[in-house]
Design an enzyme around this catalytic site. Structure first.
Site, PDB file in Angstrom:
ATOM      1  N   ASP A  19       4.370  -0.425   9.112  1.00 25.39           N
ATOM      2  CA  ASP A  19       5.102   0.123   7.960  1.00 25.39           C
ATOM      3  C   ASP A  19       6.594  -0.236   8.001  1.00 25.39           C
ATOM      4  O   ASP A  19       7.170  -0.383   9.069  1.00 25.39           O
ATOM      5  CB  ASP A  19       4.915   1.652   7.945  1.00 25.39           C
ATOM      6  CG  ASP A  19       5.289   2.248   6.606  1.00 25.39           C
ATOM      7  OD1 ASP A  19       5.383   1.500   5.607  1.00 25.39           O
ATOM      8  OD2 ASP A  19       5.499   3.476   6.552  1.00 25.39           O
ATOM      9  N   ASN A  67      -3.111   1.806  -1.155  1.00 24.64           N
ATOM     10  CA  ASN A  67      -2.081   0.832  -1.502  1.00 24.64           C
ATOM     11  C   ASN A  67      -2.319   0.125  -2.841  1.00 24.64           C
ATOM     12  O   ASN A  67      -1.427  -0.566  -3.357  1.00 24.64           O
ATOM     13  CB  ASN A  67      -1.892  -0.210  -0.385  1.00 24.64           C
ATOM     14  CG  ASN A  67      -1.147   0.327   0.830  1.00 24.64           C
ATOM     15  OD1 ASN A  67      -1.401  -0.072   1.964  1.00 24.64           O
ATOM     16  ND2 ASN A  67      -0.205   1.239   0.621  1.00 24.64           N
TER      17      ASN A  67
END
Ligand code: IPE
Ligand code: IPE
Ligand code: MG
Length: 231
Positions: A19, A67
């Site tokens: 991330d 996502n």
């Protein structure tokens, strides 16, 4: 302070939530795509390093089932990065890494699915580290998939049967989960497997993550006292 070789415990299975790509790019005044591109370079470096130090299984979170909520342009870019990585992967065959994909691939582009299968076949006899790449992956969805497989096989719904039918197959326990970027949450990653995982968070953004940072996370893991409910 870093630990000496003898005090170091190399986790058998490490999970990484890759991330911070977007924020890395933003800090440099670049588009988010540049962050994803840089993150892919880090991914290759960390994968090689993990194999080198003797990690048995590395599971990386590349794209979550949530996502898809991102702008279409960003999703397309990420998918094109996967494709170019998988086309290149032939060049990493000598690394002896066994590549596998976890998540629901059925909704991905057919040519991406073909490349995934090609890479799994290409590396199926590798004896080094198992690399699980999580694409369109969600922990809850995986648990449901495993439950469906168990029922389809006419088995009873036990912990053991569910464990054996997870996407992660033989690596059903994750020992250490690392999340860079400053966020301290699991975001639907390896929910079943992480029951007793040690969690290590760091502020480093994924594209800046270096082998030394993996070493530091492993040192932190080595200092933890894992009790598994005992004393
Ligand atoms: C991780 O980086 C990559 C994916 C989720 C595909 P992000 O894109 O989430 O980066 P931030 O969190 O916006 O910085
Ligand atoms: C988790 O990161 C998924 C991946 C790294 C692939 P996100 O950036 O999607 O997670 P949230 O939205 O901050 O929880
Ligand atoms: Mg993020």
């Amino acid at each position: 302070m870093s630990l000496g070789e003898s005090e170091r415990i190399i986790p058998k299975h490490i999970g990484i939530i890759m991330d911070g790509n977007g924020r890395w790019a933003k800090l440099r005044g670049l588009p988010r795509s540049a962050g994803h591109r840089a993150g892919a370079v880090t991914f290759k470096e960390i994968t090689r390093y993990a194999n080198k130090i003797g990690v048995k299984c590395l599971t990386v979170y590349a794209f979550s089932s949530e996502n898809w909520r991102r702008p279409e342009k960003e999703v397309k870019y990420i998918m094109s990065l996967f494709k170019s990585y998988l086309k290149d992967a032939v060049n990493y065959a000598d690394e002896n890494i066994k590549t596998r994909f976890i998540g629901d691939r059925s909704v991905l582009d057919k040519d991406l699915q073909d490349l995934m299968e090609y890479n799994e076949n290409l590396s199926k006899d590798a004896t080094g580290m198992v690399l699980n790449i999580a694409i369109n992956y969600g922990g809850r969805q995986e648990i449901l998939r495993a439950a469906e497989r168990v029922l389809e096989k006419g088995l009873s719904l036990t912990e053991e049967n569910l464990t054996a039918n997870m996407d992660t197959e033989n690596f059903s326990e994750v020992d250490l989960i690392i999340r860079p970027s400053g966020e301290e949450r699991i975001s639907n990653f390896l929910l079943w497997q992480s029951a007793y995982a040690e969690l290590v968070f760091s502020d480093i953004l994924w594209p800046d993550f270096k082998p030394e940072d993996l070493d530091a996370a492993i040192d932190e893991f080595s200092r933890r006292n894992r009790r598994f409910g005992g004393v």
